[in-house]
Write an enzyme that holds these catalytic residues in place. Structure first.
Site, PDB file in Angstrom:
ATOM      1  N   CYS A   9       0.735  -1.245   0.109  1.00 57.84           N
ATOM      2  CA  CYS A   9       0.068  -0.026  -0.101  1.00 57.84           C
ATOM      3  C   CYS A   9       0.757   1.323   0.143  1.00 57.84           C
ATOM      4  CB  CYS A   9      -0.809   0.026   1.156  1.00 57.84           C
ATOM      5  SG  CYS A   9      -2.534   0.911   0.998  1.00 57.84           S
ATOM      6  N   ARG A  11     -12.160   5.554  -4.105  1.00 61.41           N
ATOM      7  CA  ARG A  11     -11.612   4.595  -3.208  1.00 61.41           C
ATOM      8  C   ARG A  11     -11.712   3.295  -3.595  1.00 61.41           C
ATOM      9  NH1 ARG A  11      -8.466   4.517   1.584  1.00 61.41           N
ATOM     10  NH2 ARG A  11      -8.058   6.613   1.270  1.00 61.41           N
ATOM     11  N   HIS A  44      -3.889  -6.023   1.759  1.00 58.85           N
ATOM     12  CA  HIS A  44      -3.522  -6.477   3.002  1.00 58.85           C
ATOM     13  C   HIS A  44      -4.449  -7.338   3.525  1.00 58.85           C
ATOM     14  CE1 HIS A  44      -6.062  -2.829   3.390  1.00 58.85           C
ATOM     15  NE2 HIS A  44      -6.718  -3.595   4.126  1.00 58.85           N
TER      16      HIS A  44
END
Ligand SMILES: [Zn+2]
EC number: 6.3.5.13
Lengths: 261, 422
Positions: A111, A145, A208
């Site tokens: 990330c 997003r 993640h």
């Protein structure tokens, strides 16, 4: 990390006793560890133990002394505020980190640090945030997003499973390969079906969840390269299967791929 | 007041259709009369208190309500649990008379931080109580700092006073952006601070904690067996509590602080503490049941801080433990948070059952922390039956996410009396 880190804390024991020691460095865990990135370090630590090695855990935060011996580097994601805090220090360490990458030190960058290991992050307002240019990727801030479960396919690692949450969208240059091809989710960006990046022994990714617990193939890639560089030892699939029971991992993976985005 | 009448009819209709819920009649009135909410709430003699934050607002709202009732006030609150503007409208419709007057002295409203912003632009609250910003909301809003900004907007639209959590750096910083409003803080004593690690502290350690904290009107000084010791103004007060867990004990300090701010000098401290000692937890926020003569505690866990606190508040010794992890929308789909919790405190006693949609994720987490467990059974009902049968003579504790808790309560009603979901 005091609450979680029960592991060998033996910074820079260097070459004395440690003929089975493997040194793991968490990069900027204080500010760049919001999505369970500690889990990635823990998985490498435990698997090394199960394989009969002696993991030595290090952390590096802005202003710290950089450990002398580093065999595996793990970096995570942060919010904008976290990235601001580490940015200047990261640029200062840029040359060291670039040469470690070229030296084929195995690294996992998730990330935020995946983005900053690239050339730059261009914000929506057109501001250019410099990366360290260790891998050939660039990132642009967007209004959308990308959030949710991700499944990607990689020739090297098989099916890669995780969770993404980012508004920066990353594009690969010609100097890197994608880590995988997205089957579910978005991955690097909304335009192509790439997820993550591969260069030398660096794995960059938006996944993640944490990534390594559910993707032990990636963990073992980092470990095996570390053992190769440090001891010239091969880590075979047979040894892993003998020493480590990944049944639960397989069950967790089976569930995860069936969950909604 | 045509809008009130129509709204009341709509509420009746949606009840008959078995909705039981609250959004539909609220929607009708909102369309008819945009000022309804503001007009009705503005008439309340003591105004409106808003409670927001990512964690603990339902129980804290209930505390504030009962503390105010203990002072002899008639309190309106959005009890239905639908904590959005329309839900508030719907709750009001249930209680206004046909002239649109709400029979209450003061309103205490629990507001979801995203919707609260719309609300405070329509209705300017007199006081706001802002609890915390924890990371379980990340997958809804993207970033924890965005959530903090929403709380800041609530504070800026508050007329008279804002009560802030001194221990949450993002909430504490809201004070710097306020002009004119009275600011009061609630907080923890030095000695307790390490028991309540924030997501940030976890990676920082005590050495990096802020040293120049503002003075707090109410401080939780000490956790005692079944209660707490508070410093209220200059006075030290110890009390037993009906709610359990370190977290609710800290929320009590929040409730005390906002009530003191809203009522000022006129507050009766003896009545305040008496009311506090009797507040029971809000539905589904951690409750103690009895199954086959043994206590069974449901501990709601929805983020790393909450889970860590749940583990440190109760000793694992002598207790059978089950962990139930779902990843439905209301729980959050992202499982990364499990890796920000250390489960080492369960190592000695082990875990009886691991269950829920993400049972294997949880089991894997335990494996990497070297915590033994007897079995993984994703089916909640089967796991519960096995868990209860396994060690009949032991007290039991279940750590569960929100939707897992709802499902478990349903199955538990086959064993024991469980309060119906209103
Ligand atoms: Zn991100």
């Amino acid at each position: 990390m005091s609450a979680q880190n029960s592991a060998a804390q033996n910074p820079d024991a260097g070459g004395q006793s440690g003929d089975r020691q493997v040194h793991i460095l968490q990069l900027y865990p204080r500010d760049m560890n919001i999505y369970g990135d500690f889990g990635n370090a823990l998985v490498v630590q435990r698997r090394l133990e199960w394989l009969g090695y002696e993991p030595v855990m290090h952390t590096y935060d802005p202003g710290d002394e950089f450990p002398k011996q580093v065999d595996i580097v793990i970096g995570g994601g942060g919010q904008d505020s976290g990235q601001d805090k580490i940015h200047a220090d990261l640029l200062q360490q840029g040359e060291r980190l670039r040469s470690m990458v070229e030296d084929e030190v195995p690294m996992l960058m998730i990330c935020g640090l995946y983005q900053l290991f690239g050339h730059c992050f261009e914000t929506r307002e057109g501001q250019r945030i410099e990366g360290i240019g260790a891998i050939d990727v660039t990132t642009r801030g967007t209004d959308s997003r990308l959030i949710g479960n991700v499944v990607a396919r990689s020739e090297e690692f098989g099916e890669i499973i995780g969770y993404e949450n980012h508004s920066g969208q990353t594009y690969l240059g010609s100097g890197v390969l994608p880590l995988g091809t997205v089957i579910k989710g978005e991955g690097n960006n909304e335009q192509d079906d790439h997820e993550g990046a591969r260069y030398k022994n660096v794995v960059g990714s938006y996944l993640h969840g944490s990534m390594l617990p559910k993707n032990p193939a990636v963990a073992d890639f980092l470990i095996s390269n570390a053992l190769q560089r440090r001891f010239g030892e091969e880590l075979s699939a047979e040894t892993v299967a003998e020493r480590i029971d990944d049944t639960l991992t397989d069950q967790a993976r089976t569930t995860a791929v069936k969950r909604p985005r | 007041m045509l809008s009130v009448l129509i709204g009341k009819v709509a509420r009746g209709v949606s009840r008959i259709r078995g909705g039981g819920g609250s959004a539909f009649p609220g929607l009708v009135v909102e369309k008819l009369d945009k000022n309804f909410l503001a007009r009705t709430l503005k008439r309340l003699p003591r105004g409106v208190i808003v409670v927001s934050g990512t964690n603990g607002k339902t129980t804290t709202t209930k505390m504030v309500v009962e503390l105010l009732e203990g002072q002899g006030l008639k309190v309106f609150t959005n009890r239905s649990g639908s904590n959005f503007t329309r839900g508030v409208v719907a709750s009001i419709l249930g209680e206004v008379n046909l002239t649109g007057r709400l029979d209450a002295d003061i309103a205490v409203l629990e507001l979801d931080e995203a919707h609260a912003v719309h609300f405070v632009k329509a209705v300017r609250p007199n006081y706001s109580l802002l609890l915390n910003v924890m990371r379980d909301q990340l997958d809804r809003f993207g970033e924890i700092d965005t959530t903090a900004a929403l709380l800041r907007t609530i504070a800026q639209h508050t007329a008279d006073g804002v009560t802030l959590n001194r221990e949450d750096a993002r909430v504490r910083a809201i004070a710097d952006s306020l002009e004119g409003q009275e600011v009061s803080f609630f907080g923890l004593s030095e000695q307790l601070r390490s028991h309540f690690p924030s997501d940030d502290d976890l990676h920082r350690g005590a050495a990096n904690q802020a040293t120049d904290l503002p003075e707090a009107g109410v401080v939780l000084e000490e956790l005692t067996e079944g209660g707490g010791t508070y410093r209220i103004g200059g006075e030290q007060v110890s009390t037993q509590l009906t709610v359990n867990g370190a977290y609710n004990t800290f929320n009590s300090a929040a409730a005390l602080a906002v009530v003191r701010q809203a009522l000022g000098e006129s507050v009766d401290q003896v009545a305040l503490i008496d009311a506090l000692s009797r507040v029971s937890p809000a539905f589904g926020r951690g409750e103690s049941l009895e199954v086959n003569g043994q206590p069974l505690d449901l501990v709601l866990v929805k983020n790393p801080s909450g889970f860590r606190l749940g583990l440190s508040s109760f000793s694992a010794e002598g207790v059978s433990t089950m962990i139930a992890i779902n990843d439905n929308y209301a729980d959050g789909r992202d499982m990364s948070w499990l890796w920000d919790v250390s489960f080492e405190s369960l190592r000695a006693q082990g875990v009886k059952r691991v269950t829920g949609v993400r049972a294997y994720d949880m089991a894997l987490r335990l494996k990497y922390d070297a915590v033994p467990f007897d079995a993984v059974e994703p089916d909640l009902k089967k796991a519960l039956d096995e868990f209860i049968a396994a060690e009949p003579e032991r007290p039991k504790r279940v750590f569960c996410t929100y939707t897992a808790m709802l499902a478990l309560r349903k199955h538990l009603s086959e064993y024991t009396e469980v309060e119906a979901f209103a």
